[in-house]
Design a protein around this motif. Structure first.
Motif, PDB file in Angstrom:
ATOM      1  N   ILE A 144      -8.124  -4.579  -6.719  1.00  0.00           N
ATOM      2  CA  ILE A 144      -9.553  -4.658  -7.022  1.00  0.00           C
ATOM      3  C   ILE A 144      -9.915  -6.120  -7.237  1.00  0.00           C
ATOM      4  CG2 ILE A 144     -11.373  -3.992  -8.635  1.00  0.00           C
ATOM      5  CD1 ILE A 144      -9.689  -1.510  -9.292  1.00  0.00           C
ATOM      6  N   GLU A 145     -10.976  -6.551  -6.559  1.00  0.00           N
ATOM      7  CA  GLU A 145     -11.494  -7.907  -6.730  1.00  0.00           C
ATOM      8  C   GLU A 145     -13.005  -7.837  -6.823  1.00  0.00           C
ATOM      9  OE1 GLU A 145     -10.605 -11.109  -3.976  1.00  0.00           O
ATOM     10  OE2 GLU A 145      -8.475 -10.688  -4.209  1.00  0.00           O
ATOM     11  N   MET A 171      -7.025  -7.927  -9.590  1.00  0.00           N
ATOM     12  CA  MET A 171      -6.334  -6.974 -10.428  1.00  0.00           C
ATOM     13  C   MET A 171      -5.623  -5.982  -9.519  1.00  0.00           C
ATOM     14  SD  MET A 171      -5.655  -5.667 -13.467  1.00  0.00           S
ATOM     15  CE  MET A 171      -6.731  -6.405 -14.638  1.00  0.00           C
ATOM     16  N   LEU A 172      -4.362  -5.744  -9.828  1.00  0.00           N
ATOM     17  CA  LEU A 172      -3.584  -4.782  -9.048  1.00  0.00           C
ATOM     18  C   LEU A 172      -3.160  -3.636  -9.965  1.00  0.00           C
ATOM     19  CD1 LEU A 172      -2.440  -4.303  -6.199  1.00  0.00           C
ATOM     20  CD2 LEU A 172      -0.343  -5.388  -6.964  1.00  0.00           C
ATOM     21  N   LEU A 173      -3.645  -2.438  -9.656  1.00  0.00           N
ATOM     22  CA  LEU A 173      -3.343  -1.244 -10.438  1.00  0.00           C
ATOM     23  C   LEU A 173      -2.218  -0.466  -9.782  1.00  0.00           C
ATOM     24  CD1 LEU A 173      -6.993   0.047 -11.043  1.00  0.00           C
ATOM     25  CD2 LEU A 173      -5.653  -1.504 -12.470  1.00  0.00           C
ATOM     26  N   LEU A 174      -1.366   0.133 -10.602  1.00  0.00           N
ATOM     27  CA  LEU A 174      -0.258   0.966 -10.143  1.00  0.00           C
ATOM     28  C   LEU A 174      -0.512   2.392 -10.610  1.00  0.00           C
ATOM     29  CD1 LEU A 174       2.621   1.152  -8.903  1.00  0.00           C
ATOM     30  CD2 LEU A 174       3.497   0.635 -11.189  1.00  0.00           C
ATOM     31  N   LEU A 175      -0.453   3.347  -9.683  1.00  0.00           N
ATOM     32  CA  LEU A 175      -0.745   4.741 -10.006  1.00  0.00           C
ATOM     33  C   LEU A 175       0.358   5.667  -9.496  1.00  0.00           C
ATOM     34  CD1 LEU A 175      -3.581   3.216  -9.229  1.00  0.00           C
ATOM     35  CD2 LEU A 175      -4.484   5.486  -9.457  1.00  0.00           C
ATOM     36  N   PRO A 176       0.919   6.511 -10.355  1.00  0.00           N
ATOM     37  CA  PRO A 176       1.842   7.556  -9.881  1.00  0.00           C
ATOM     38  C   PRO A 176       1.016   8.699  -9.283  1.00  0.00           C
ATOM     39  CG  PRO A 176       1.632   7.657 -12.273  1.00  0.00           C
ATOM     40  CD  PRO A 176       0.807   6.495 -11.816  1.00  0.00           C
ATOM     41  N   MET A 177       1.316   9.054  -8.036  1.00  0.00           N
ATOM     42  CA  MET A 177       0.491  10.031  -7.329  1.00  0.00           C
ATOM     43  C   MET A 177       1.328  11.201  -6.814  1.00  0.00           C
ATOM     44  SD  MET A 177      -2.478   8.536  -7.547  1.00  0.00           S
ATOM     45  CE  MET A 177      -3.534   9.401  -6.402  1.00  0.00           C
ATOM     46  N   ASP A 178       0.642  12.327  -6.532  1.00  0.00           N
ATOM     47  CA  ASP A 178       1.335  13.508  -6.011  1.00  0.00           C
ATOM     48  C   ASP A 178       1.377  13.549  -4.488  1.00  0.00           C
ATOM     49  OD1 ASP A 178      -1.268  14.195  -5.345  1.00  0.00           O
ATOM     50  OD2 ASP A 178      -1.300  16.046  -6.513  1.00  0.00           O
ATOM     51  N   GLY A 179       0.779  12.569  -3.839  1.00  0.00           N
ATOM     52  CA  GLY A 179       0.773  12.509  -2.382  1.00  0.00           C
ATOM     53  C   GLY A 179       0.357  11.132  -1.914  1.00  0.00           C
ATOM     54  N   ALA A 192     -13.723   4.583 -13.293  1.00  0.00           N
ATOM     55  CA  ALA A 192     -13.496   4.551 -14.735  1.00  0.00           C
ATOM     56  C   ALA A 192     -12.941   3.198 -15.170  1.00  0.00           C
ATOM     57  CB  ALA A 192     -12.546   5.675 -15.143  1.00  0.00           C
ATOM     58  N   TYR A 193     -12.084   2.615 -14.357  1.00  0.00           N
ATOM     59  CA  TYR A 193     -11.546   1.295 -14.676  1.00  0.00           C
ATOM     60  C   TYR A 193     -12.673   0.254 -14.695  1.00  0.00           C
ATOM     61  CZ  TYR A 193      -9.380  -3.228 -14.154  1.00  0.00           C
ATOM     62  OH  TYR A 193      -9.055  -4.540 -14.329  1.00  0.00           O
ATOM     63  N   LEU A 194     -13.509   0.266 -13.678  1.00  0.00           N
ATOM     64  CA  LEU A 194     -14.599  -0.712 -13.590  1.00  0.00           C
ATOM     65  C   LEU A 194     -15.581  -0.586 -14.747  1.00  0.00           C
ATOM     66  CD1 LEU A 194     -15.268  -0.645  -9.739  1.00  0.00           C
ATOM     67  CD2 LEU A 194     -14.099  -2.429 -11.067  1.00  0.00           C
ATOM     68  N   PHE A 195     -15.795   0.633 -15.222  1.00  0.00           N
ATOM     69  CA  PHE A 195     -16.725   0.849 -16.333  1.00  0.00           C
ATOM     70  C   PHE A 195     -16.017   0.879 -17.686  1.00  0.00           C
ATOM     71  CE2 PHE A 195     -19.296   2.407 -12.777  1.00  0.00           C
ATOM     72  CZ  PHE A 195     -20.457   1.711 -13.024  1.00  0.00           C
ATOM     73  N   GLY A 197     -15.019  -6.199  -8.575  1.00  0.00           N
ATOM     74  CA  GLY A 197     -15.590  -4.868  -8.655  1.00  0.00           C
ATOM     75  C   GLY A 197     -15.495  -4.039  -7.393  1.00  0.00           C
ATOM     76  N   ARG A 198     -14.682  -4.482  -6.428  1.00  0.00           N
ATOM     77  CA  ARG A 198     -14.544  -3.741  -5.173  1.00  0.00           C
ATOM     78  C   ARG A 198     -13.076  -3.498  -4.865  1.00  0.00           C
ATOM     79  NH1 ARG A 198     -18.194  -6.588  -0.769  1.00  0.00           N
ATOM     80  NH2 ARG A 198     -18.406  -4.468  -0.030  1.00  0.00           N
ATOM     81  N   VAL A 199     -12.803  -2.355  -4.258  1.00  0.00           N
ATOM     82  CA  VAL A 199     -11.447  -2.049  -3.815  1.00  0.00           C
ATOM     83  C   VAL A 199     -11.184  -2.838  -2.537  1.00  0.00           C
ATOM     84  CG1 VAL A 199      -9.904  -0.269  -2.945  1.00  0.00           C
ATOM     85  CG2 VAL A 199     -11.424   0.237  -4.857  1.00  0.00           C
ATOM     86  N   ILE A 200     -10.131  -3.655  -2.578  1.00  0.00           N
ATOM     87  CA  ILE A 200      -9.759  -4.483  -1.432  1.00  0.00           C
ATOM     88  C   ILE A 200      -8.737  -3.763  -0.556  1.00  0.00           C
ATOM     89  CG2 ILE A 200      -8.740  -6.688  -0.709  1.00  0.00           C
ATOM     90  CD1 ILE A 200     -11.491  -6.899  -2.121  1.00  0.00           C
ATOM     91  N   GLU A 201      -7.733  -3.161  -1.230  1.00  0.00           N
ATOM     92  CA  GLU A 201      -6.655  -2.532  -0.460  1.00  0.00           C
ATOM     93  C   GLU A 201      -5.969  -1.463  -1.310  1.00  0.00           C
ATOM     94  OE1 GLU A 201      -3.097  -4.083   2.447  1.00  0.00           O
ATOM     95  OE2 GLU A 201      -3.547  -5.288   0.693  1.00  0.00           O
ATOM     96  N   ILE A 202      -5.564  -0.372  -0.636  1.00  0.00           N
ATOM     97  CA  ILE A 202      -4.783   0.693  -1.260  1.00  0.00           C
ATOM     98  C   ILE A 202      -3.531   0.893  -0.418  1.00  0.00           C
ATOM     99  CG2 ILE A 202      -4.689   3.127  -1.918  1.00  0.00           C
ATOM    100  CD1 ILE A 202      -7.763   3.034  -2.152  1.00  0.00           C
ATOM    101  N   ASN A 203      -2.381   0.854  -1.066  1.00  0.00           N
ATOM    102  CA  ASN A 203      -1.104   1.081  -0.377  1.00  0.00           C
ATOM    103  C   ASN A 203      -0.319   2.158  -1.108  1.00  0.00           C
ATOM    104  OD1 ASN A 203      -1.147  -1.030   1.713  1.00  0.00           O
ATOM    105  ND2 ASN A 203      -1.185  -2.416  -0.034  1.00  0.00           N
TER     106      ASN A 203
END
Length: 100
Positions: free
Chosen positions: A31-32, A1-9, A89-92, A34-40
């Motif tokens: 996320i794979e 699963m690949l999540l997209l988030l608008p961030m302030d930094g 929150a996503y995982l739960f 239940g674990r975070v694999i990579e954040i870019n």
């Protein structure tokens, strides 16, 4: 699963989720099992070449039609602001699915 988030930094620990129109950076969180694999982080959403499965927004009134048109889930994080809190929150399954 690949999540997209608008961030302030672009700091994994300190940056917070922000509105789509005011995003300084866009984060993708892979996320794979239940674990975070990579954040870019990306300065512009057009730099993201991989299709995302879901976008996380701050409220029900964000301009999300573009994401819905791309068959992405739109999940609302009403109280979660940091990447760690959003992933938890996503995982739960605590994020509200706006597309329903």
């Amino acid at each position: 699963m690949l999540l997209l988030l608008p961030m302030d930094g672009d700091d994994t620990q300190e940056s917070e989720l922000t509105g789509i129109l005011s995003a300084s950076y866009w984060a993708t969180v892979e996320i794979e099992e239940g674990r975070v694999i990579e954040i870019n982080f990306y300065q512009c959403r057009s730099e993201i070449e991989t299709l995302c499965d879901a976008v996380i927004v701050t409220n029900n009134y964000e301009p999300v039609m573009e994401f819905l048109d791309q068959q992405m889930m739109v999940l609302v994080a009403h109280f979660q602001k940091t990447i760690d809190d959003i992933v938890e929150a996503y995982l739960f399954r605590e994020l509200h699915d706006l597309s329903l």
